[in-house]
Write a protein that holds these residues in place. Structure first.
Motif, mmCIF file in Angstrom:
data_model
loop_
_atom_site.group_PDB
_atom_site.id
_atom_site.type_symbol
_atom_site.label_atom_id
_atom_site.label_comp_id
_atom_site.label_asym_id
_atom_site.label_seq_id
_atom_site.Cartn_x
_atom_site.Cartn_y
_atom_site.Cartn_z
ATOM 1 N N PRO A 12 0.829 -1.214 0.000
ATOM 2 C CA PRO A 12 0.000 0.000 0.000
ATOM 3 C C PRO A 12 0.862 1.263 0.000
ATOM 4 C CG PRO A 12 -0.769 -1.582 1.637
ATOM 5 C CD PRO A 12 0.548 -2.088 1.137
ATOM 6 N N LEU A 13 0.375 2.272 -0.696
ATOM 7 C CA LEU A 13 1.127 3.520 -0.805
ATOM 8 C C LEU A 13 1.303 4.197 0.540
ATOM 9 C CD1 LEU A 13 2.460 5.665 -2.574
ATOM 10 C CD2 LEU A 13 0.190 6.688 -2.923
ATOM 11 N N ASP A 14 0.263 4.142 1.377
ATOM 12 C CA ASP A 14 0.383 4.811 2.670
ATOM 13 C C ASP A 14 1.460 4.166 3.538
ATOM 14 O OD1 ASP A 14 -0.968 2.464 2.976
ATOM 15 O OD2 ASP A 14 -2.470 3.237 4.368
ATOM 16 N N ARG A 15 1.631 2.845 3.416
ATOM 17 C CA ARG A 15 2.675 2.165 4.179
ATOM 18 C C ARG A 15 4.063 2.605 3.696
ATOM 19 N NH1 ARG A 15 3.448 -2.118 7.494
ATOM 20 N NH2 ARG A 15 5.391 -3.285 7.277
ATOM 21 N N PHE A 18 4.702 6.052 5.080
ATOM 22 C CA PHE A 18 4.988 6.030 6.513
ATOM 23 C C PHE A 18 6.406 5.516 6.789
ATOM 24 C CE2 PHE A 18 0.247 5.875 7.370
ATOM 25 C CZ PHE A 18 0.217 7.141 7.931
ATOM 26 N N VAL A 19 6.784 4.429 6.104
ATOM 27 C CA VAL A 19 8.122 3.863 6.313
ATOM 28 C C VAL A 19 9.197 4.843 5.848
ATOM 29 C CG1 VAL A 19 9.695 2.029 5.625
ATOM 30 C CG2 VAL A 19 7.315 1.480 6.189
ATOM 31 N N THR A 20 8.968 5.465 4.693
ATOM 32 C CA THR A 20 9.934 6.440 4.184
ATOM 33 C C THR A 20 10.065 7.627 5.132
ATOM 34 O OG1 THR A 20 9.372 5.817 1.910
ATOM 35 C CG2 THR A 20 10.537 7.899 2.228
ATOM 36 N N LEU A 25 13.020 10.699 9.362
ATOM 37 C CA LEU A 25 13.094 11.260 10.712
ATOM 38 C C LEU A 25 14.224 10.615 11.512
ATOM 39 C CD1 LEU A 25 9.294 11.492 11.609
ATOM 40 C CD2 LEU A 25 10.847 13.371 11.090
ATOM 41 N N ALA A 26 14.401 9.295 11.324
ATOM 42 C CA ALA A 26 15.484 8.614 12.029
ATOM 43 C C ALA A 26 16.848 9.148 11.594
ATOM 44 C CB ALA A 26 15.396 7.109 11.786
ATOM 45 N N LEU A 27 17.016 9.370 10.295
ATOM 46 C CA LEU A 27 18.290 9.911 9.806
ATOM 47 C C LEU A 27 18.520 11.335 10.311
ATOM 48 C CD1 LEU A 27 18.332 8.602 6.122
ATOM 49 C CD2 LEU A 27 19.780 7.847 8.038
ATOM 50 N N MET A 28 17.462 12.133 10.379
ATOM 51 C CA MET A 28 17.599 13.497 10.898
ATOM 52 C C MET A 28 18.080 13.493 12.338
ATOM 53 S SD MET A 28 14.173 15.260 9.261
ATOM 54 C CE MET A 28 14.399 16.738 10.258
ATOM 55 N N TRP A 29 17.706 12.464 13.099
ATOM 56 C CA TRP A 29 18.146 12.361 14.491
ATOM 57 C C TRP A 29 19.520 11.707 14.593
ATOM 58 C CZ3 TRP A 29 19.260 8.299 17.859
ATOM 59 C CH2 TRP A 29 19.343 8.643 19.203
ATOM 60 N N LEU A 30 19.792 10.722 13.741
ATOM 61 C CA LEU A 30 21.020 9.950 13.859
ATOM 62 C C LEU A 30 22.245 10.684 13.315
ATOM 63 C CD1 LEU A 30 19.787 6.355 12.951
ATOM 64 C CD2 LEU A 30 20.605 7.152 15.176
ATOM 65 N N LEU A 31 22.083 11.459 12.263
ATOM 66 C CA LEU A 31 23.241 12.115 11.652
ATOM 67 C C LEU A 31 23.942 13.084 12.605
ATOM 68 C CD1 LEU A 31 22.051 12.703 7.962
ATOM 69 C CD2 LEU A 31 23.745 11.054 8.813
ATOM 70 N N PRO A 32 23.244 13.978 13.298
ATOM 71 C CA PRO A 32 23.949 14.826 14.272
ATOM 72 C C PRO A 32 24.608 14.022 15.391
ATOM 73 C CG PRO A 32 21.791 15.728 13.776
ATOM 74 C CD PRO A 32 21.832 14.357 13.181
ATOM 75 N N LEU A 33 23.934 12.935 15.829
ATOM 76 C CA LEU A 33 24.529 12.103 16.868
ATOM 77 C C LEU A 33 25.781 11.410 16.362
ATOM 78 C CD1 LEU A 33 24.367 10.852 19.702
ATOM 79 C CD2 LEU A 33 22.906 9.056 18.738
#
Length: 278
Positions: A12-15, A18-20, A25-33
């Protein structure tokens, strides 16, 4: 009989969205760390370039630890979060029980005022809180940092909602066994509300561990300042910006929260799910 060919169901497109979005969001948090960890464990020459064979070093942590009295800052912060959380849980438990189970005039009006407190930004009260602490003679004390936060409307709301789901039959059974009001709260309500309390404890400790503006305003000495305010010393040095040392100090400050979350993340997630926090 005619063979039936089964085709794999399309995702499904919505899935996909959501995963993308989750990965972004995970990369936005992980890259500065990741950058903070890289610069903290490598010499300053590698602050802006990546080298797989760059030498590892703990010198940045040593310089950061010696540049500020982190031992005292850690002690102040632990005392602060423990004091605030203990007061919040005790006061919120009593208030939530009263709003959930006791009938008294003005109960709904008072609870509406509690909800209204959730809509007030804490920064609006900085001047008034400082004036109050000055009148009480508490300026530049750890108590002054935590006192304005002892009563938490968020904790009262969460515990009230949890207490309202507890069957009243348990109240009657506890009364038959001889429990008074305090015994009823301690033996029945507190054990059943532990997931909610743990979920709120995570929010409270994280907030007060990272709180900066109010401790900066109300304190003026090493003996009373927490970690976040002590960390600001690295932004006012005369030797220029040394990101390796700054990031090492940042990791020292945030390490307890990161380690605690990694060790107890399953309990934290389960507590949030049971408490209904979204």
């Amino acid at each position: 009989m005619r063979a039936v060919t089964l085709h794999p169901a399309a995702v499904p497109l919505d899935r996909v969205l959501f995963v993308t979005g989750g990965w972004m969001l995970a990369l936005m948090w992980l890259l500065p760390l990741a950058y903070a960890i890289w610069t903290a464990f490598h010499p300053p020459a590698y602050e802006t370039r990546f080298d797989l064979f760059a030498p590892l070093t703990l010198a940045n942590f040593e310089r950061a630890w010696n540049a500020a009295p982190f031992g005292r800052y850690f002690l102040n912060t632990i005392l602060l979060v423990t004091m605030v959380l203990s007061a919040q849980l005790v006061l919120a438990t009593m208030a939530a029980f009263a709003f959930a189970r006791l009938n008294f005039p003005g109960r709904e009006v008072l609870f509406s005022l509690v909800l209204l407190q959730l809509m007030v930004m804490p920064d609006i009260l900085l001047v008034r809180n400082y004036a109050t602490m000055a009148q009480l003679g508490l300026v530049n004390t750890i108590l002054a940092i935590g006192l304005p936060y002892f009563a938490s409307g968020f904790a009262i709301f969460l515990l009230r909602q949890t207490f309202r789901t507890i069957p009243r039959e348990l109240d009657d059974a506890a009364r038959v066994e001889g429990c008074g009001t305090l015994g009823l709260i301690w033996r029945v309500y507190v054990p059943l509300a532990r997931p909610t309390m743990l979920a709120f404890a995570l929010v409270s400790v994280s907030h007060h561990w990272n709180n900066f503006v109010w401790p900066l305003i109300i304190t003026s000495s090493v003996e009373t300042r927490p970690l976040t305010v002590g960390l600001s010393i690295f932004a006012t040095t005369d030797s220029g910006v040394e990101w390796s040392v700054i990031n090492a100090a940042t990791l020292i400050t945030s390490a307890p929260l990161l380690v605690g979350f990694l060790l107890f993340q399953r309990q934290f997630v389960q507590s949030f799910m049971r408490a209904g926090i979204k």
